[in-house]
Design a protein around this motif. Sequence first.
Motif: not given
Length: 579
Positions: A122-126, A136-147, A172-178
């Motif tokens: 839904g709606l998340v505010l930072l 980290p090992t992998g993607n998104g050193g500071g933040a990984l955002l998805q949904g 940003v690991n983007a699903s449709p609509g994110l």
Amino acid sequence: MRRGTPCRSLPEAHFRMLRPVVGLALLCLTAAAPSPALIFTVGGAGCTQPDLVAALAAAASNPGHDEIRLLAGVSYQGQFLVSSDDLAIIGGFATCAAPAPTGTSTLLGSNSSRALFLNSTGLVLLKKLNLTGGAPTGNGGGALLQGSGEIQLIDVLIFDNSATGDGGNVYVNASPGLTVNFFGSSLISQGNATDGGGLACAGDGTVFFRDRVLVASNEATGDGGGVHLSAGCALFHSSSGAGSGIVSNSAGGLGGGVYIDSGAEMNTDLGGFGLAPIEMNLAPNGSGGGVYVAGSGSVLRAFFARIRGNTALSAGGGIAAEAGAVVAIGRPGPTFGQCADGAHCSVVSDNEAATGGGVWVNHSSVSIHGTSIEHNSADGGSAVYVFDSAAAAIDSTVIARNEGPAPIVVGNSASLTLGNVTAVGNTNIGANFITAAAAATSVRVLTSIFSQPSGQLLSSPGAATTTQVDCVLSPTVNFLGGLPTGTVTRALYVADPRFANEALGNYQIKGNSPAIDHCDTTQWTGGSNDIDWQPRNIDNGFLDVLGIRDLGADEYRDIFSNGFETGNTLLWSATVASP
């Protein structure tokens, strides 16, 4: 905070990451009956929660909208994982009783984890947060955002993070609509990754840079120093003004500022403080200093952008496009005072590469309208290089003071159409302003002005190349000479175009210019608006030569044709002292 996302909806790989770390919080959210919104305060005297982990747990147990408030100047260590449809996390409160934030709070990653993993349904505010220190090992050193919901980041600083994969600061690991929206004075800086040193986005989602967002000083060992877009992700960039834009990033491969492929797209637009900057980015080993775009379905719409001071070792100092990409540069409509003057509302300037200092296209198409292509440099095609099997259409555009042999180069099986172009003072151009390869498809130069001190307009390509020069004016006799055999010509004139103030870079035409009411539209009908988005084909009451279309980028309009209404006297054709 309403709950409707069970634990199993999170990818299995993320559960493998949930080893015990300081401050780790996993919210497995289940549906519950609505209850009143709550505000949870964290950290000091009078606060409701001792730490952020406890606040996240308390919010998870309360359905409905929840807000978590963090104390200013406090850091919270750990990888915080949140899955929510209605949550705000706001930092920077001076006390737990303060009504509004006055500073910032920090979420710290570590050598093995990022600061934040967020799954939004839904709606998340930072807001008023710093995210830093993740590796980290992998993607998104500071933040990984998805949904599939909306994530808003307002005055959020994400800096000094790194990833072994993509997205040094943000992935940003983007699903449709994110939708991921960066607002306010947000920052993505000093990130490092394989691709997308600042931000990487993959998938069918959308990212927005608004207000005064700055993506700066990020580095990718691969592609996309500032931003890497792939797999259908779309970026809309309208951040503007001082301290904003995609600036001073570097890529070891392609796309110093931005890399676009696999059906992704980037769109720039006019912001509240002016043009969208893409500036001072580097591709020291590859192409696309400012932007690199490649692949069928990949699109760059650089509208109301300032693409300036970018550098590439190989091709496309400002923009490089290849392998079926589509590029559009210019201004698609009027403006309301945000541009520095009426004409410079789309700028490609001061970029540098070996070929295609401003723009380079290969097996792709580019359309350029209402743009100032100025002060770029290259060893070939200092303004535009149309490489093999590419097509370029350029209209209502100024090509001025670029440096290097042949400001425009047209390769094999490539085509070029120039209509209503004003070319002025390009230097060290060599023998020809336009150099066409032996197997070029076509070169058409229509309804244009060329004020060049030396050289000739067009080299001689192969016999199969279609060449046409129609309604062209130049003050230099030799410039319009030596045209290729078989060139279709009409209405070529040698005369002073009488610019308003060439020395100061004002290439609008004066009221006594021979370019006024000079041509018909039998050969060129494009460009219904000129460089400052005024209508074409204004009959000014002068004796028509062939018709009422003016030559060059600017259409003359009597009293208000030369910037009089702007109040900027440098744009006026002439000024006189009052008696």
